[in-house]
Design a protein around this motif. Structure first.
Motif, short mmCIF file in Angstrom:
data_model
loop_
_atom_site.label_atom_id
_atom_site.label_comp_id
_atom_site.label_asym_id
_atom_site.label_seq_id
_atom_site.Cartn_x
_atom_site.Cartn_y
_atom_site.Cartn_z
N LEU A 66 0.77 -1.13 -0.11
CA LEU A 66 -0.07 0.03 0.03
C LEU A 66 0.82 1.30 -0.06
O LEU A 66 1.72 1.21 0.78
N THR A 67 0.41 2.25 -0.90
CA THR A 67 0.97 3.46 -0.85
C THR A 67 0.15 4.55 -1.00
O THR A 67 -1.25 4.28 -1.79
N PRO A 68 0.08 5.74 -0.80
CA PRO A 68 -0.82 6.85 -0.79
C PRO A 68 -1.51 7.07 -2.31
O PRO A 68 -2.42 7.39 -2.52
N GLU A 69 -0.49 6.59 -3.31
CA GLU A 69 -0.97 6.68 -4.62
C GLU A 69 -1.84 5.51 -5.20
O GLU A 69 -2.49 5.64 -6.08
N ARG A 70 -1.91 4.34 -4.30
CA ARG A 70 -2.60 3.30 -4.82
C ARG A 70 -3.90 3.64 -4.45
O ARG A 70 -4.49 4.21 -3.68
N THR A 71 -4.90 2.81 -5.25
CA THR A 71 -6.32 3.01 -5.08
C THR A 71 -6.92 1.57 -4.58
O THR A 71 -6.72 0.67 -5.21
N LEU A 72 -7.86 1.78 -3.78
CA LEU A 72 -8.46 0.65 -3.38
C LEU A 72 -9.98 0.76 -3.64
O LEU A 72 -10.48 1.78 -3.73
N ALA A 73 -10.69 -0.40 -3.93
CA ALA A 73 -12.07 -0.36 -4.36
C ALA A 73 -12.91 0.26 -3.44
O ALA A 73 -13.70 1.12 -3.81
N ARG A 74 -12.97 0.19 -2.40
CA ARG A 74 -13.76 0.44 -1.20
C ARG A 74 -13.23 1.34 0.08
O ARG A 74 -13.96 1.73 0.76
N GLU A 75 -12.07 1.45 -0.12
CA GLU A 75 -11.25 2.16 1.32
C GLU A 75 -10.48 3.08 0.71
O GLU A 75 -10.01 3.21 -0.53
N ASP A 76 -10.32 3.98 1.52
CA ASP A 76 -9.46 5.47 1.32
C ASP A 76 -8.01 4.97 1.94
O ASP A 76 -7.79 4.68 2.91
N VAL A 77 -7.20 4.57 0.87
CA VAL A 77 -5.85 3.99 1.37
C VAL A 77 -5.05 4.77 2.32
O VAL A 77 -4.39 4.47 3.12
N VAL A 78 -5.20 6.18 2.21
CA VAL A 78 -4.57 7.15 3.03
C VAL A 78 -5.06 7.08 4.43
O VAL A 78 -4.24 6.64 5.45
N LYS A 79 -6.43 6.67 4.49
CA LYS A 79 -7.05 6.27 5.85
C LYS A 79 -6.68 5.11 6.45
O LYS A 79 -6.34 4.75 7.56
N VAL A 80 -6.56 4.04 5.53
CA VAL A 80 -6.09 2.53 6.12
C VAL A 80 -4.60 2.59 6.49
O VAL A 80 -4.33 2.03 7.51
N LEU A 81 -3.73 3.51 5.87
CA LEU A 81 -2.23 3.47 5.96
C LEU A 81 -2.27 4.26 7.49
O LEU A 81 -1.52 3.74 8.43
#
Length: 97
Positions: A48-63
């Motif tokens: 996971l990186t901030p530039e990555r897109t996830l289908a149902r989640e905000d990657v920045v929030k996940v990190l």
């Protein structure tokens, strides 16, 4: 921020997932959450990186959640709302003429 994450599926709730740092595995997840989640089923690992897109989640929030609390819990999507009342047109169709 770049992090290798392990994603686990809940056997109890469809489409509920735990994201954790692969190095920590499940050690930072509270026991109460694990008890409610059920025996986690490892699905895959993901960078996971901030530039990555996830289908149902905000990657920045996940990190951020993994950094601060040691895990991110992905809840199932809300169930579609069902019609609670028949539309007025249908009700009038059943009225005696």
């Amino acid at each position: 921020m770049k992090r290798i994450c392990s994603i686990y599926k809940s056997p109890r709730k469809n489409e509920m997932y735990l994201y954790v740092d692969k190095r920590d595995a499940l050690t930072r997840v509270p026991e109460g959450l694990l008890a409610a989640f059920g025996a986690p089923q490892h699905r895959f690992d993901l960078v996971l990186t901030p530039e990555r897109t996830l289908a149902r989640e905000d990657v920045v929030k996940v990190l951020e959640n993994i950094e601060k609390q040691g895990y991110h819990l992905q809840m199932p999507p809300p169930e579609e709302e069902y019609i609670e009342h028949l539309p007025d047109e249908l009700l009038r169709m059943n009225d005696p003429v």
